[in-house]
Motif scaffolding. Structure first.
Motif, PDB file in Angstrom:
ATOM      1  N   THR A 111       0.764  -1.197   0.044  1.00  0.00           N
ATOM      2  CA  THR A 111      -0.037   0.025  -0.098  1.00  0.00           C
ATOM      3  C   THR A 111       0.775   1.314   0.042  1.00  0.00           C
ATOM      4  O   THR A 111       0.252   2.498  -0.133  1.00  0.00           O
ATOM      5  N   LEU A 112       2.260   1.295   0.141  1.00  0.00           N
ATOM      6  CA  LEU A 112       3.162   2.580   0.392  1.00  0.00           C
ATOM      7  C   LEU A 112       4.450   2.230  -0.151  1.00  0.00           C
ATOM      8  O   LEU A 112       4.584   1.025  -0.471  1.00  0.00           O
ATOM      9  N   LEU A 113       5.092   2.888  -0.046  1.00  0.00           N
ATOM     10  CA  LEU A 113       6.610   3.090  -0.545  1.00  0.00           C
ATOM     11  C   LEU A 113       7.544   3.224   0.676  1.00  0.00           C
ATOM     12  O   LEU A 113       7.382   4.025   1.649  1.00  0.00           O
ATOM     13  N   THR A 114       8.007   1.944   0.946  1.00  0.00           N
ATOM     14  CA  THR A 114       8.898   1.746   2.140  1.00  0.00           C
ATOM     15  C   THR A 114      10.588   2.345   1.789  1.00  0.00           C
ATOM     16  O   THR A 114      11.213   1.955   0.854  1.00  0.00           O
ATOM     17  N   ILE A 115      10.795   3.346   2.529  1.00  0.00           N
ATOM     18  CA  ILE A 115      12.160   4.236   2.145  1.00  0.00           C
ATOM     19  C   ILE A 115      13.150   3.884   3.303  1.00  0.00           C
ATOM     20  O   ILE A 115      12.969   4.095   4.699  1.00  0.00           O
ATOM     21  N   ALA A 116      14.221   3.201   3.017  1.00  0.00           N
ATOM     22  CA  ALA A 116      15.260   2.812   4.020  1.00  0.00           C
ATOM     23  C   ALA A 116      16.488   3.705   3.568  1.00  0.00           C
ATOM     24  O   ALA A 116      16.941   3.427   2.500  1.00  0.00           O
ATOM     25  N   PHE A 117      16.987   4.289   4.528  1.00  0.00           N
ATOM     26  CA  PHE A 117      18.148   5.132   4.397  1.00  0.00           C
ATOM     27  C   PHE A 117      19.373   4.850   5.350  1.00  0.00           C
ATOM     28  O   PHE A 117      19.050   4.667   6.473  1.00  0.00           O
ATOM     29  N   SER A 118      20.574   4.656   4.818  1.00  0.00           N
ATOM     30  CA  SER A 118      21.445   4.312   5.398  1.00  0.00           C
ATOM     31  C   SER A 118      22.817   5.145   5.097  1.00  0.00           C
ATOM     32  O   SER A 118      22.966   5.316   4.118  1.00  0.00           O
ATOM     33  N   TRP A 119      23.730   5.199   6.124  1.00  0.00           N
ATOM     34  CA  TRP A 119      25.012   5.624   5.821  1.00  0.00           C
ATOM     35  C   TRP A 119      26.238   5.333   6.401  1.00  0.00           C
ATOM     36  O   TRP A 119      25.997   4.753   7.576  1.00  0.00           O
ATOM     37  N   PRO A 120      27.326   5.349   6.293  1.00  0.00           N
ATOM     38  CA  PRO A 120      28.658   4.482   6.842  1.00  0.00           C
ATOM     39  C   PRO A 120      29.075   5.223   8.086  1.00  0.00           C
ATOM     40  O   PRO A 120      29.803   4.710   8.870  1.00  0.00           O
TER      41      PRO A 120
END
Length: 270
Positions: A140-149
């Motif tokens: 039903t939606l856009l799942t946004i996963a944001f990662s950085w080091p």
């Protein structure tokens, strides 16, 4: 006169050799023949002995290969108690809410204890399990996963720039102090039009690489990588986030177009 005394000859009964052929045979029956296990689902092995014994036997998972790690599944040892003939062994694909590629898991179910091993018939065949752990996206939606080091605190927020809600603060589910940050604020049922995903770097003044993994409702995953130039942010559009009572810098890095049936996501600056 010579007396002769008879001496009794000592005898010892020899204990019969116990054949391991008489030990219980163990069988393993899987709840499914599928080689795929979807996040949140469970594969159950019913472990059965063909006769009871007066001691417990522990059946343990032994990972032999695959790309999955301990965060992707759970599999705990199963203990068959004395005078019982059946126990369940569970393999559970963890439902972590992260958009990610499918993982593989190769596992054997074994009796590891030497003492336990001698309680089981040598003809027992222990199973080898090869599974693909399938990630599931919310339809039903856009799942946004944001990662950085880096260890710096980075966040993401979303903005609506749709005709119904122009330049409107939309979602802050990705502002929690976690890494990765997860946002699920843009739904297919939301107004059609353009949305933005913005990075908050809290004036860290550093350049850093980032990765966005976008879980689309159709089950596909999209990966967008880039470098956020925190030392020179002149190339970004800065939307001032005021929903928390102050005014905080947030810089556009993704453009999301919602047409009501799917999302199209591109990187910014274009």
């Amino acid at each position: 006169m010579v007396s002769i005394v008879a001496c009794d000859t000592a005898t010892q009964d020899v204990e019969p050799v116990i054949s391991p052929d008489n030990y219980p045979v163990v069988s393993f029956t899987a709840s499914s023949s599928s080689t795929s296990l979807t996040e949140g689902d469970t594969l159950i092995y019913t472990i059965t002995m063909d006769k009871m014994i007066d001691r417990s036997v522990t059946f343990s998972p032994v990972v032999t290969g695959g790309t999955a790690d301990e965060d992707d599944y759970t599999a705990e040892p199963a203990v068959l108690q004395p005078y019982n003939t059946e126990v369940k062994f569970y393999i559970v694909a963890s439902e972590d809410g992260l958009p990610e590629e499918s993982e593989t898991l190769d596992m054997e179910i074994k009796v590891l204890s030497i003492a336990d091993r001698y309680l089981v018939n040598q003809n027992t065949v222990f199973p080898s399990v090869s599974l693909t752990l399938v990630s599931v996206n919310d339809p039903t939606l856009l799942t946004i996963a944001f990662s950085w080091p880096t260890e710096d605190d980075m966040d993401i927020v979303t903005w609506s720039d749709t005709p119904d809600y122009p330049h409107t603060e939309w979602g802050d589910g990705g502002a929690t102090g976690s890494n990765p940050e997860i946002d699920k604020s843009i739904w297919l049922s939301d107004p059609a039009g353009t949305y933005y995903v913005n990075i908050m770097d809290w004036d860290a003044e550093i350049d850093f690489d980032y990765t966005f993994v976008l879980g689309h409702p159709d089950g596909t995953n999209q990966v967008i990588t880039g470098t956020f130039t925190g030392t020179d942010k002149s190339g970004y559009t800065n939307d001032h986030w005021t929903a928390w009572g102050g005014s905080y810098d947030s810089y556009r890095v993704l453009k999301v177009v919602n047409d009501g049936t799917k999302f199209t996501v591109t990187s910014l600056p274009e």
